[in-house]
Design an enzyme around this catalytic site. Structure first.
Site, PDB file in Angstrom:
ATOM      1  N   SER A  14       0.832  -1.207   0.000  1.00  0.00           N
ATOM      2  CA  SER A  14       0.000   0.000   0.000  1.00  0.00           C
ATOM      3  C   SER A  14       0.867   1.259   0.000  1.00  0.00           C
ATOM      4  O   SER A  14       0.362   2.362  -0.194  1.00  0.00           O
ATOM      5  CB  SER A  14      -0.925  -0.005   1.221  1.00  0.00           C
ATOM      6  N   TYR A 151      16.310   2.401  13.190  1.00  0.00           N
ATOM      7  CA  TYR A 151      16.038   2.043  11.785  1.00  0.00           C
ATOM      8  C   TYR A 151      17.281   1.396  11.161  1.00  0.00           C
ATOM      9  O   TYR A 151      17.182   0.336  10.509  1.00  0.00           O
ATOM     10  CB  TYR A 151      15.654   3.324  11.041  1.00  0.00           C
ATOM     11  N   ALA A 153      19.730  -0.136  12.640  1.00  0.00           N
ATOM     12  CA  ALA A 153      19.976  -1.460  13.239  1.00  0.00           C
ATOM     13  C   ALA A 153      19.026  -2.495  12.628  1.00  0.00           C
ATOM     14  O   ALA A 153      19.423  -3.625  12.325  1.00  0.00           O
ATOM     15  CB  ALA A 153      19.795  -1.383  14.754  1.00  0.00           C
ATOM     16  N   LYS A 155      17.685  -2.406   9.658  1.00  0.00           N
ATOM     17  CA  LYS A 155      18.038  -2.630   8.251  1.00  0.00           C
ATOM     18  C   LYS A 155      19.356  -3.402   8.128  1.00  0.00           C
ATOM     19  O   LYS A 155      19.534  -4.184   7.182  1.00  0.00           O
ATOM     20  CB  LYS A 155      18.110  -1.290   7.489  1.00  0.00           C
ATOM     21  N   ILE A 184      14.593   7.443  -1.798  1.00  0.00           N
ATOM     22  CA  ILE A 184      13.540   7.204  -2.777  1.00  0.00           C
ATOM     23  C   ILE A 184      12.348   8.087  -2.412  1.00  0.00           C
ATOM     24  O   ILE A 184      11.956   8.144  -1.228  1.00  0.00           O
ATOM     25  CB  ILE A 184      13.103   5.703  -2.763  1.00  0.00           C
TER      26      ILE A 184
HETATM   27  N1  LIG Z   1      11.740   5.698   0.785  1.00  0.00           N
HETATM   28  C1  LIG Z   1      13.034   5.539   0.934  1.00  0.00           C
HETATM   29  O1  LIG Z   1      13.828   6.433   0.671  1.00  0.00           O
HETATM   30  C2  LIG Z   1      13.573   4.219   1.432  1.00  0.00           C
HETATM   31  C3  LIG Z   1      14.968   4.055   1.453  1.00  0.00           C
HETATM   32  C4  LIG Z   1      15.484   2.844   1.888  1.00  0.00           C
HETATM   33  C5  LIG Z   1      14.650   1.841   2.298  1.00  0.00           C
HETATM   34  N2  LIG Z   1      13.291   2.021   2.285  1.00  0.00           N
HETATM   35  C6  LIG Z   1      12.465   0.920   2.740  1.00  0.00           C
HETATM   36  O2  LIG Z   1      11.529   0.564   1.740  1.00  0.00           O
HETATM   37  C7  LIG Z   1      10.348   0.043   2.356  1.00  0.00           C
HETATM   38  C8  LIG Z   1       9.137   0.780   1.819  1.00  0.00           C
HETATM   39  O3  LIG Z   1       9.288   2.134   2.086  1.00  0.00           O
HETATM   40  P1  LIG Z   1       8.363   3.295   1.466  1.00  0.00           P
HETATM   41  O4  LIG Z   1       9.232   4.458   1.292  1.00  0.00           O
HETATM   42  O5  LIG Z   1       7.589   2.766   0.333  1.00  0.00           O
HETATM   43  O6  LIG Z   1       7.427   3.566   2.730  1.00  0.00           O
HETATM   44  P2  LIG Z   1       5.877   3.867   2.881  1.00  0.00           P
HETATM   45  O7  LIG Z   1       5.345   4.498   1.640  1.00  0.00           O
HETATM   46  O8  LIG Z   1       5.757   4.571   4.183  1.00  0.00           O
HETATM   47  O9  LIG Z   1       5.243   2.391   3.009  1.00  0.00           O
HETATM   48  C9  LIG Z   1       5.439   1.601   4.153  1.00  0.00           C
HETATM   49  C10 LIG Z   1       4.581   0.364   4.023  1.00  0.00           C
HETATM   50  O10 LIG Z   1       4.787  -0.481   5.170  1.00  0.00           O
HETATM   51  C11 LIG Z   1       3.524  -0.877   5.683  1.00  0.00           C
HETATM   52  N3  LIG Z   1       3.586  -1.089   7.134  1.00  0.00           N
HETATM   53  C12 LIG Z   1       4.136  -0.278   8.069  1.00  0.00           C
HETATM   54  N4  LIG Z   1       3.951  -0.809   9.301  1.00  0.00           N
HETATM   55  C13 LIG Z   1       3.275  -1.974   9.132  1.00  0.00           C
HETATM   56  C14 LIG Z   1       2.782  -2.979  10.022  1.00  0.00           C
HETATM   57  N5  LIG Z   1       2.960  -2.914  11.347  1.00  0.00           N
HETATM   58  N6  LIG Z   1       2.113  -4.036   9.496  1.00  0.00           N
HETATM   59  C15 LIG Z   1       1.935  -4.122   8.169  1.00  0.00           C
HETATM   60  N7  LIG Z   1       2.374  -3.218   7.272  1.00  0.00           N
HETATM   61  C16 LIG Z   1       3.038  -2.152   7.746  1.00  0.00           C
HETATM   62  C17 LIG Z   1       2.583   0.272   5.342  1.00  0.00           C
HETATM   63  O11 LIG Z   1       1.238  -0.206   5.321  1.00  0.00           O
HETATM   64  P3  LIG Z   1      -0.053   0.709   5.713  1.00  0.00           P
HETATM   65  O12 LIG Z   1       0.257   2.100   5.283  1.00  0.00           O
HETATM   66  O13 LIG Z   1      -1.176   0.056   4.956  1.00  0.00           O
HETATM   67  O14 LIG Z   1      -0.214   0.567   7.192  1.00  0.00           O
HETATM   68  C18 LIG Z   1       3.083   0.671   3.959  1.00  0.00           C
HETATM   69  O15 LIG Z   1       2.495  -0.151   2.982  1.00  0.00           O
HETATM   70  C19 LIG Z   1      10.541   0.212   3.859  1.00  0.00           C
HETATM   71  O16 LIG Z   1      10.990  -1.004   4.424  1.00  0.00           O
HETATM   72  C20 LIG Z   1      11.629   1.259   3.952  1.00  0.00           C
HETATM   73  O17 LIG Z   1      12.366   1.156   5.141  1.00  0.00           O
HETATM   74  C21 LIG Z   1      12.745   3.198   1.860  1.00  0.00           C
END
Ligand SMILES: NC(=O)c1ccc[n+]([C@@H]2O[C@H](COP(=O)([O-])OP(=O)(O)OC[C@H]3O[C@@H](n4cnc5c(N)ncnc54)[C@H](OP(=O)(O)O)[C@@H]3O)[C@@H](O)[C@H]2O)c1
Length: 242
Positions: A14, A151, A153, A155, A184
């Site tokens: 989502s 965060y 730790a 990752k 991102i």
């Molecule tokens: N954006 C960046 O720059 C970046 C960089 C490095 C790594 N990442 C990693 O990439 C992944 C996705 O990030 P994003 O930027 O797309 O973040 P995002 O748009 O905030 O999406 C996070 C997702 O995780 C789900 N989520 C969070 N807590 C949850 C829980 N307790 N149970 C089930 N689902 C849960 C959310 O679901 P709901 O909203 O439906 O609750 C949402 O779908 C993450 O692991 C993040 O650490 C992101």
């Protein structure tokens, strides 16, 4: 011979990166679009997928029983061939202000959540002698980041989890890899102060922030048959960040 379509579970689909992964995988796979709380967003993602036998499912990744029940039901309904552990949260605080409960929550969602999903999926993957586990880590897990100790730790922990899974499961046709995105553009990064963003941009040799699709194309490759001999790796998708 025509390959039957594989089934892929993308957690946190989502959100920004998960949605892009679901879309990329939907070209060749039936996708299970997972959400935590935001069913409406998951429904929009479902509607944006390539034609296929896709579905949505909601569960709290931090709740052991919910994860086990949901994955058991998915296994009974056709199995999971590809698991993308993408759901994640941040809780940015300086170490001196970081309480046990803050730390524990981030680890529970980001790291234990991924381990729970792997535990649920591996029996079926082992039986079918095929599996792809892709854990979305972060470059912060490789380098650390001031104000993001919990965060980082979690990752970094995902990288150890990935390498161990690769060693344990490699003999059964299962690969496990981590993808480490840089900056991102998603909800997760939208709220960062302009000053922080400008400073980050100056360190990215590609001269732009990443888009969710930049991560998704690497995930789609790791999920494919073409990546069958790639395992235990951490692939940074950071635009050449210094
Ligand atoms: N954006 C960046 O720059 C970046 C960089 C490095 C790594 N990442 C990693 O990439 C992944 C996705 O990030 P994003 O930027 O797309 O973040 P995002 O748009 O905030 O999406 C996070 C997702 O995780 C789900 N989520 C969070 N807590 C949850 C829980 N307790 N149970 C089930 N689902 C849960 C959310 O679901 P709901 O909203 O439906 O609750 C949402 O779908 C993450 O692991 C993040 O650490 C992101």
């Amino acid at each position: 011979m025509e390959q039957t379509r594989r089934r892929a579970l993308v957690t946190g689909a989502s959100g920004g990166i998960g949605a892009a992964c679901a879309r990329a995988l939907s070209k060749d796979c039936d996708v299970i679009v997972h959400y935590g709380h935001n069913r409406e967003a998951a429904e929009k993602v479902l509607a944006s997928l390539e034609p296929g036998d896709h579905q949505i499912i909601g569960f709290d990744i931090a709740d052991e029983e919910s994860v086990a029940d949901a994955i058991k039901a998915l296994e009974a309904a056709g199995g999971i061939d590809i698991l993308v552990n993408n759901a994640g949260i941040t809780n940015d605080k300086l170490l001196m202000r970081l309480k046990d409960e803050d730390f524990a929550r981030v680890i529970d969602v980001n790291l234990s959540g991924a381990a729970r999903c792997i535990r649920g999926c591996t029996r079926g993957m082992m039986k079918r002698r095929f599996g792809r586990i892709i854990n979305i880590s972060s470059i912060v897990g490789l380098r650390g980041n001031a104000g993001q100790a919990a965060y980082a730790a979690s990752k970094a922990g995902l990288i150890g989890l990935t390498k161990s899974a690769a060693l344990e499961l490699g003999g059964r046709g299962i690969t496990a890899n981590a993808v480490a995105p840089g900056f991102i553009e998603t909800e997760m990064t939208a709220g960062l102060p302009e000053k922080v963003k400008t400073e980050m941009l100056s360190r990215i040799s590609s001269g732009r922030f990443g888009e969710p699709e930049d991560v998704a194309s690497v995930v789609a490759f790791l999920a494919s048959d073409a990546a069958g001999y790639v395992s235990g790796q951490v692939i940074a998708v950071d635009g050449g960040m210094q």
